[in-house]
Design a protein around this motif. Structure first.
Motif, PDB file in Angstrom:
ATOM      1  N   UNK A  81       0.827  -1.215   0.000  1.00 39.75           N
ATOM      2  CA  UNK A  81       0.000   0.000   0.000  1.00 39.75           C
ATOM      3  C   UNK A  81       0.859   1.261   0.000  1.00 39.75           C
ATOM      4  N   UNK A  82       1.970   1.239   0.731  1.00 40.53           N
ATOM      5  CA  UNK A  82       2.861   2.403   0.685  1.00 40.53           C
ATOM      6  C   UNK A  82       3.374   2.613  -0.742  1.00 40.53           C
ATOM      7  N   UNK A  83       3.768   1.529  -1.368  1.00 39.45           N
ATOM      8  CA  UNK A  83       4.331   1.607  -2.711  1.00 39.45           C
ATOM      9  C   UNK A  83       3.299   2.080  -3.731  1.00 39.45           C
ATOM     10  N   UNK A  84       2.091   1.549  -3.658  1.00 40.49           N
ATOM     11  CA  UNK A  84       1.018   1.980  -4.562  1.00 40.49           C
ATOM     12  C   UNK A  84       0.833   3.487  -4.498  1.00 40.49           C
ATOM     13  N   UNK A  85       0.818   4.003  -3.267  1.00 34.96           N
ATOM     14  CA  UNK A  85       0.566   5.427  -3.056  1.00 34.96           C
ATOM     15  C   UNK A  85       1.764   6.273  -3.473  1.00 34.96           C
ATOM     16  N   UNK A  86       2.961   5.725  -3.298  1.00 36.79           N
ATOM     17  CA  UNK A  86       4.164   6.545  -3.368  1.00 36.79           C
ATOM     18  C   UNK A  86       4.979   6.357  -4.643  1.00 36.79           C
ATOM     19  N   UNK A  87       4.873   5.231  -5.285  1.00 31.68           N
ATOM     20  CA  UNK A  87       5.811   4.921  -6.369  1.00 31.68           C
ATOM     21  C   UNK A  87       5.148   4.675  -7.721  1.00 31.68           C
ATOM     22  N   UNK A  88       3.819   4.784  -7.815  1.00 38.73           N
ATOM     23  CA  UNK A  88       3.140   4.536  -9.079  1.00 38.73           C
ATOM     24  C   UNK A  88       2.468   5.807  -9.590  1.00 38.73           C
ATOM     25  N   UNK A  89       2.613   6.036 -10.872  1.00 36.34           N
ATOM     26  CA  UNK A  89       1.909   7.153 -11.501  1.00 36.34           C
ATOM     27  C   UNK A  89       0.502   6.687 -11.894  1.00 36.34           C
ATOM     28  N   UNK A  90      -0.459   7.612 -11.932  1.00 40.10           N
ATOM     29  CA  UNK A  90      -1.816   7.224 -12.359  1.00 40.10           C
ATOM     30  C   UNK A  90      -1.781   6.545 -13.733  1.00 40.10           C
ATOM     31  N   UNK A  91      -2.512   5.442 -13.855  1.00 45.08           N
ATOM     32  CA  UNK A  91      -2.599   4.748 -15.130  1.00 45.08           C
ATOM     33  C   UNK A  91      -1.543   3.691 -15.355  1.00 45.08           C
ATOM     34  N   UNK A  92      -0.472   3.720 -14.560  1.00 46.55           N
ATOM     35  CA  UNK A  92       0.546   2.672 -14.693  1.00 46.55           C
ATOM     36  C   UNK A  92      -0.068   1.319 -14.336  1.00 46.55           C
ATOM     37  N   UNK A  93       0.343   0.288 -15.077  1.00 50.32           N
ATOM     38  CA  UNK A  93      -0.171  -1.044 -14.773  1.00 50.32           C
ATOM     39  C   UNK A  93       0.481  -1.572 -13.500  1.00 50.32           C
ATOM     40  N   UNK A  94      -0.312  -2.085 -12.620  1.00 48.74           N
ATOM     41  CA  UNK A  94       0.241  -2.630 -11.384  1.00 48.74           C
ATOM     42  C   UNK A  94      -0.516  -3.886 -10.977  1.00 48.74           C
ATOM     43  N   UNK A  95       0.062  -4.579 -10.010  1.00 48.20           N
ATOM     44  CA  UNK A  95      -0.641  -5.706  -9.412  1.00 48.20           C
ATOM     45  C   UNK A  95      -1.370  -5.204  -8.178  1.00 48.20           C
TER      46      UNK A  95
END
Lengths: 152, 152
Positions: free
Chosen positions: A100-114
């Protein structure tokens, strides 16, 4: 990390002590994969792109710390499955917090993530929060460190 | 970890990506110390028993990832203070999760440990829990991984 590392096995700080068990580069990813359902050596190897000898060493280390264990394969073959112990399963808390920290802090909107979801309905999890014993949500500034407290 | 490590900077898994930023041996302990109120290079060095060049490299790496920053010293001297950014402060969640797992899993009753408390009343924190969006407490087996979801 180069060179010989200090051991924190007997450190009074829980975070330092945890690093001895789970602080190397691959261990948390192996635990992540085990939480996601991987059991076979080959599954971990494929997911992590890791040399066999390194994966073997990491699985042994996790077993030595009582976090994973090797059991006879569920299909009755001569292979082993590598599964989390109860102590290992409780690391879902740590994996989720990092996630959750990483989702909030290291991903730009629209980037594909798990995304980690609730198995029951496929919905994303609630945000983890640090709370006081009376339920107040605490931020970093609200926390205090006490030393030399006997473990319950 | 020996040899050159794979970079997870663009990995779709939040845990892998987080390891690029906070996955080395010392970074989480520096963040722990910063959360506990350390600001000065010498304070970190004394707490961690770390060579100057390694501490310098780790502080630079944390700054490069936007987790800490150097600011003019609060006492008006020529030194710097090293403080957490907002992104860094949100790691209190990760530190607390590791702390609580470690307390439960790696300490024997009566062993001396450090305890994270509520600054307001000095009480230990509540247990962190992983919850579904509707509030159910989730265990490891209740979680599901979804791939290729666009980040909000």
């Amino acid at each position: 990390v180069k060179g010989k590392r200090k051991s924190f096995e007997s450190d009074p700080c829980p975070v330092a002590r945890a690093l001895d068990a789970i602080g190397d580069w691959w261990s948390l990813l192996i635990i992540r994969d085990a939480l996601a359902g991987n059991r076979r050596f080959g599954e971990f190897q494929k997911s992590l792109g890791l040399a066999k000898n390194i994966l073997t060493a990491r699985l042994r280390k996790l077993a030595a710390h009582g976090i994973m264990k090797a059991v006879p394969a569920s299909d009755g073959s001569a292979y082993h499955d590598y599964i989390l112990t109860d102590k290992g399963k409780r690391l879902h808390l740590v994996i989720t917090a990092i996630w959750q920290w990483s989702e909030t802090s290291l991903f730009a909107p629209g980037e594909m993530q798990r995304v980690l979801c609730d198995r029951l309905n496929g919905e994303p999890l609630a945000r983890i929060e640090v709370r006081a014993s009376d339920g107040r949500v605490l931020q970093a500034r609200d926390m205090l460190l006490k030393r030399d407290v006997p473990s319950p």
